[in-house]
Design a protein around this motif. Structure first.
Motif, short mmCIF file in Angstrom:
data_model
loop_
_atom_site.label_atom_id
_atom_site.label_comp_id
_atom_site.label_asym_id
_atom_site.label_seq_id
_atom_site.Cartn_x
_atom_site.Cartn_y
_atom_site.Cartn_z
N GLY A 87 0.82 -1.21 0.00
CA GLY A 87 0.00 0.00 0.00
C GLY A 87 0.85 1.26 0.00
O GLY A 87 0.52 2.25 -0.65
N ALA A 88 1.97 1.23 0.71
CA ALA A 88 2.87 2.38 0.74
C ALA A 88 3.49 2.60 -0.63
O ALA A 88 3.61 3.74 -1.09
N ALA A 89 3.89 1.52 -1.30
CA ALA A 89 4.46 1.65 -2.64
C ALA A 89 3.41 2.20 -3.61
O ALA A 89 3.72 3.06 -4.45
N ALA A 90 2.18 1.73 -3.49
CA ALA A 90 1.10 2.24 -4.35
C ALA A 90 0.85 3.72 -4.07
O ALA A 90 0.61 4.50 -5.00
N ALA A 91 0.92 4.12 -2.81
CA ALA A 91 0.73 5.53 -2.47
C ALA A 91 1.84 6.39 -3.06
O ALA A 91 1.58 7.48 -3.58
N VAL A 92 3.07 5.90 -3.02
CA VAL A 92 4.20 6.65 -3.59
C VAL A 92 4.02 6.80 -5.10
O VAL A 92 4.22 7.89 -5.66
N VAL A 93 3.63 5.74 -5.76
CA VAL A 93 3.41 5.80 -7.21
C VAL A 93 2.27 6.76 -7.53
O VAL A 93 2.36 7.57 -8.47
N GLY A 94 1.20 6.72 -6.75
CA GLY A 94 0.07 7.61 -6.97
C GLY A 94 0.44 9.08 -6.77
O GLY A 94 0.05 9.94 -7.58
N VAL A 95 1.19 9.37 -5.73
CA VAL A 95 1.62 10.75 -5.49
C VAL A 95 2.56 11.21 -6.59
O VAL A 95 2.44 12.34 -7.09
N ALA A 96 3.47 10.35 -7.01
CA ALA A 96 4.40 10.72 -8.09
C ALA A 96 3.64 10.98 -9.39
O ALA A 96 3.95 11.94 -10.11
N ALA A 97 2.65 10.16 -9.70
CA ALA A 97 1.86 10.37 -10.92
C ALA A 97 1.05 11.66 -10.84
O ALA A 97 0.96 12.40 -11.83
N THR A 98 0.51 11.95 -9.67
CA THR A 98 -0.26 13.18 -9.49
C THR A 98 0.63 14.41 -9.65
O THR A 98 0.28 15.36 -10.36
N VAL A 99 1.79 14.40 -9.01
CA VAL A 99 2.72 15.54 -9.12
C VAL A 99 3.21 15.67 -10.55
O VAL A 99 3.28 16.79 -11.10
N GLY A 100 3.55 14.57 -11.19
CA GLY A 100 4.00 14.62 -12.58
C GLY A 100 2.92 15.17 -13.50
O GLY A 100 3.20 15.98 -14.39
N GLY A 101 1.68 14.73 -13.30
CA GLY A 101 0.57 15.24 -14.11
C GLY A 101 0.34 16.73 -13.89
O GLY A 101 0.09 17.48 -14.84
N LEU A 102 0.45 17.17 -12.65
CA LEU A 102 0.28 18.59 -12.35
C LEU A 102 1.38 19.42 -13.00
O LEU A 102 1.10 20.47 -13.59
N VAL A 103 2.61 18.94 -12.92
CA VAL A 103 3.73 19.66 -13.55
C VAL A 103 3.52 19.69 -15.07
O VAL A 103 3.73 20.73 -15.71
N TRP A 104 3.10 18.59 -15.65
CA TRP A 104 2.86 18.54 -17.09
C TRP A 104 1.80 19.55 -17.51
O TRP A 104 1.96 20.28 -18.49
N VAL A 105 0.70 19.62 -16.75
CA VAL A 105 -0.38 20.57 -17.06
C VAL A 105 0.12 22.01 -16.94
O VAL A 105 -0.17 22.84 -17.80
#
Length: 101
Positions: free
Chosen positions: A76-94
């Motif tokens: 669950g912690a690994a999934a949370a890290v991946v989710g946060v990284a994807a969210t931050v990456g998507g926000l930076v991309w936008v």
């Protein structure tokens, strides 16, 4: 506003310490009472107004909670890290895409 005497004990007879922001009961001298109230007020202002210290304590609590969660649930912690990284990456991309237009 006053709190209990710092030498007071709890129901089991153990001594109870007052926080720095409390004014002890039993002060009869008005000058000592005013000093104690001023000391308590200044301590309360310091506790409430010291944002770097409050932020540091909150971040330390968050780190402890995250480590405990990772220890209990590593997947669950690994999934949370991946989710946060994807969210931050998507926000930076936008933001970059909006700025480039």
């Amino acid at each position: 506003m006053t709190n209990s005497d710092p030498r007071r004990s709890d129901l089991q007879g153990r001594p109870v310490n007052l926080p720095r922001t409390a004014v002890p009961d039993g002060i009869t001298d008005p000058v000592e009472s005013a000093r104690a109230e001023l000391k308590a007020a200044l301590a309360a202002i310091e506790v409430r107004g010291n944002f770097p210290r409050r932020i540091e304590k909150a971040s330390q609590r968050g780190i402890v909670r995250a480590r405990a969660f990772a220890h209990r649930n590593p997947v669950g912690a690994a999934a949370a890290v991946v989710g946060v990284a994807a969210t931050v990456g998507g926000l930076v991309w936008v933001l970059v895409r909006a700025a480039s237009r």
